[in-house]
Enzyme design. Structure first.
Site, mmCIF file in Angstrom:
data_model
loop_
_atom_site.group_PDB
_atom_site.id
_atom_site.type_symbol
_atom_site.label_atom_id
_atom_site.label_comp_id
_atom_site.label_asym_id
_atom_site.label_seq_id
_atom_site.Cartn_x
_atom_site.Cartn_y
_atom_site.Cartn_z
ATOM 1 N N CYS A 9 0.876 -1.185 0.000
ATOM 2 C CA CYS A 9 0.000 0.000 0.000
ATOM 3 C C CYS A 9 0.911 1.231 0.000
ATOM 4 O O CYS A 9 2.076 1.143 -0.398
ATOM 5 C CB CYS A 9 -0.967 -0.030 1.187
ATOM 6 S SG CYS A 9 -0.178 -0.020 2.813
ATOM 7 N N ARG A 15 -3.389 -0.736 5.317
ATOM 8 C CA ARG A 15 -3.954 -1.789 4.465
ATOM 9 C C ARG A 15 -3.035 -2.988 4.261
ATOM 10 O O ARG A 15 -3.464 -4.133 4.413
ATOM 11 C CB ARG A 15 -4.358 -1.194 3.105
ATOM 12 C CG ARG A 15 -5.503 -0.206 3.207
ATOM 13 C CD ARG A 15 -5.635 0.623 1.959
ATOM 14 N NE ARG A 15 -4.489 1.526 1.796
ATOM 15 C CZ ARG A 15 -4.272 2.284 0.733
ATOM 16 N NH1 ARG A 15 -5.119 2.243 -0.286
ATOM 17 N NH2 ARG A 15 -3.230 3.094 0.687
ATOM 18 N N ASP A 126 -8.279 3.831 1.014
ATOM 19 C CA ASP A 126 -7.338 4.308 2.028
ATOM 20 C C ASP A 126 -8.147 4.837 3.223
ATOM 21 O O ASP A 126 -8.875 5.817 3.089
ATOM 22 C CB ASP A 126 -6.503 5.424 1.395
ATOM 23 C CG ASP A 126 -5.474 5.992 2.355
ATOM 24 O OD1 ASP A 126 -5.519 5.663 3.557
ATOM 25 O OD2 ASP A 126 -4.627 6.779 1.893
#
Ligand code: 4NP
Length: 162
Positions: A9, A15, A126
């Site tokens: 990420c 994440r 996000d």
């Protein structure tokens, strides 16, 4: 034969460490520890050395998953070290491919959501600047994608696996 997975990420604190730890959780549940190995990295260096985000850790804990690890930045040597590189969103995907201008490793780089079976999302959103519900959603989405991806790699062992 071990298949090596790298989840990527932006910051490697929300994440991708979630994806790594969720996949490790599924691997342990299915007793596949000797067949699949996971790591994660960020395309950016802002958070190198940091633990997973506290809000992300809480959301994972609520689903029975502990988040462990320390952020690191993606490095071109990762192209050789891993069989699959899973990007959380399209920007991560583009940033990774930009480090492989000859396209030698492009086949290894995939979007995580390509393996979702119940969620229609194309990217893992996000959650960093949003509320707690965004973190919970990321965990649910990644559980779906990781289940699908684990089945995929068991059904399609890669030729380059060690
Ligand atoms: P991640 O989330 O890429 O899922 O780890 C983020 C972490 C940090 C920032 C943005 C996204 N940041 O801007 O610092």
């Amino acid at each position: 034969m071990t298949t090596r997975l790298l989840f990527v990420c932006l910051g490697n604190i929300c994440r991708s460490p979630s994806a790594e730890n969720i996949m490790n959780h599924l691997i342990a549940q299915r007793q596949l520890g000797n067949r699949v190995v996971c790591d994660s990295a960020g395309t950016a260096s802002y958070h190198v050395g940091s633990c997973p985000d506290r809000r992300m850790t809480q959301a994972a804990k609520a689903k029975g998953i502990d988040l462990v690890g320390q952020a690191r930045q993606f490095n071109v040597v990762d192209f050789d070290r891993f069989d699959y590189i899973l990007a959380m969103d399209r920007q991560n995907y583009r940033d990774i491919l930009a480090l492989d201008p000859a396209g030698q490793h492009a086949d290894k780089v995939r979007l995580m959501c390509d393996f979702c079976r119940t969620h229609p999302d194309r990217e893992v959103p996000d959650p960093y600047y949003g509320g707690p519900e965004g973190f919970t959603y990321v965990i649910e989405l990644l559980l779906d994608a990781c289940e699908g991806f684990l089945d995929h790699i068991l059904e399609h062992p890669v030729a380059t696996s060690r």
